[in-house]
Design a protein around this motif. Structure first.
Motif, PDB file in Angstrom:
ATOM      1  N   ASP A  63    -104.662 -81.161  41.606  1.00 17.27           N
ATOM      2  CA  ASP A  63    -104.747 -81.846  42.893  1.00 17.27           C
ATOM      3  C   ASP A  63    -105.771 -81.133  43.781  1.00 17.27           C
ATOM      4  O   ASP A  63    -105.661 -79.938  44.051  1.00 17.27           O
ATOM      5  CB  ASP A  63    -103.378 -81.861  43.570  1.00 17.27           C
ATOM      6  N   TRP A  64    -106.771 -81.869  44.243  1.00 16.22           N
ATOM      7  CA  TRP A  64    -107.869 -81.272  45.009  1.00 16.22           C
ATOM      8  C   TRP A  64    -107.396 -80.704  46.342  1.00 16.22           C
ATOM      9  O   TRP A  64    -107.978 -79.762  46.854  1.00 16.22           O
ATOM     10  CB  TRP A  64    -108.997 -82.266  45.238  1.00 16.22           C
ATOM     11  N   ARG A  65    -106.325 -81.230  46.906  1.00 16.11           N
ATOM     12  CA  ARG A  65    -105.835 -80.718  48.198  1.00 16.11           C
ATOM     13  C   ARG A  65    -105.270 -79.307  48.059  1.00 16.11           C
ATOM     14  O   ARG A  65    -105.487 -78.452  48.914  1.00 16.11           O
ATOM     15  CB  ARG A  65    -104.790 -81.671  48.777  1.00 16.11           C
ATOM     16  N   TRP A  66    -104.546 -79.057  46.980  1.00 17.50           N
ATOM     17  CA  TRP A  66    -104.034 -77.714  46.730  1.00 17.50           C
ATOM     18  C   TRP A  66    -105.182 -76.749  46.441  1.00 17.50           C
ATOM     19  O   TRP A  66    -105.176 -75.608  46.899  1.00 17.50           O
ATOM     20  CB  TRP A  66    -103.054 -77.720  45.561  1.00 17.50           C
ATOM     21  N   LEU A 120    -108.243 -76.992  47.523  1.00 15.98           N
ATOM     22  CA  LEU A 120    -108.925 -76.742  48.798  1.00 15.98           C
ATOM     23  C   LEU A 120    -108.145 -75.746  49.654  1.00 15.98           C
ATOM     24  O   LEU A 120    -108.725 -74.833  50.248  1.00 15.98           O
ATOM     25  CB  LEU A 120    -109.113 -78.054  49.555  1.00 15.98           C
ATOM     26  N   GLY A 121    -106.837 -75.893  49.672  1.00 14.86           N
ATOM     27  CA  GLY A 121    -106.007 -74.965  50.437  1.00 14.86           C
ATOM     28  C   GLY A 121    -106.102 -73.539  49.927  1.00 14.86           C
ATOM     29  O   GLY A 121    -106.230 -72.595  50.712  1.00 14.86           O
TER      30      GLY A 121
END
Length: 72
Positions: free
Chosen positions: A34-37, A39-40
């Motif tokens: 997942d790109w959001r994780w 990025l985080g």
């Protein structure tokens, strides 16, 4: 001689912290899709690094000391 030892200790700690951060980031980037994780996990250490660099580059007051202690 103590200043060199302290600086060496600081460099060693900085390298160890950087290695730990890179290892965790590499692990997350390979395990999480997942790109959001992703990025985080990339952004949080970058924010801490940016704050440290900003603190290092901040303007500091220069205090001049005169010999003799007299007024001019």
């Amino acid at each position: 001689m103590r200043e060199i030892t302290r600086m060496g200790t600081s460099v060693g700690r900085a390298l160890a912290a950087a290695a730990l951060i890179v290892a965790v980031q590499w692990l997350v980037m390979t395990m999480v899709t997942d790109w959001r994780w992703q990025l985080g996990f990339l952004a949080v250490p970058a924010l801490f690094a940016g704050a440290s660099v900003a603190r290092l580059l901040a303007d500091h007051d220069v205090v001049s000391m005169r010999r003799g202690g007299g007024r001019r």
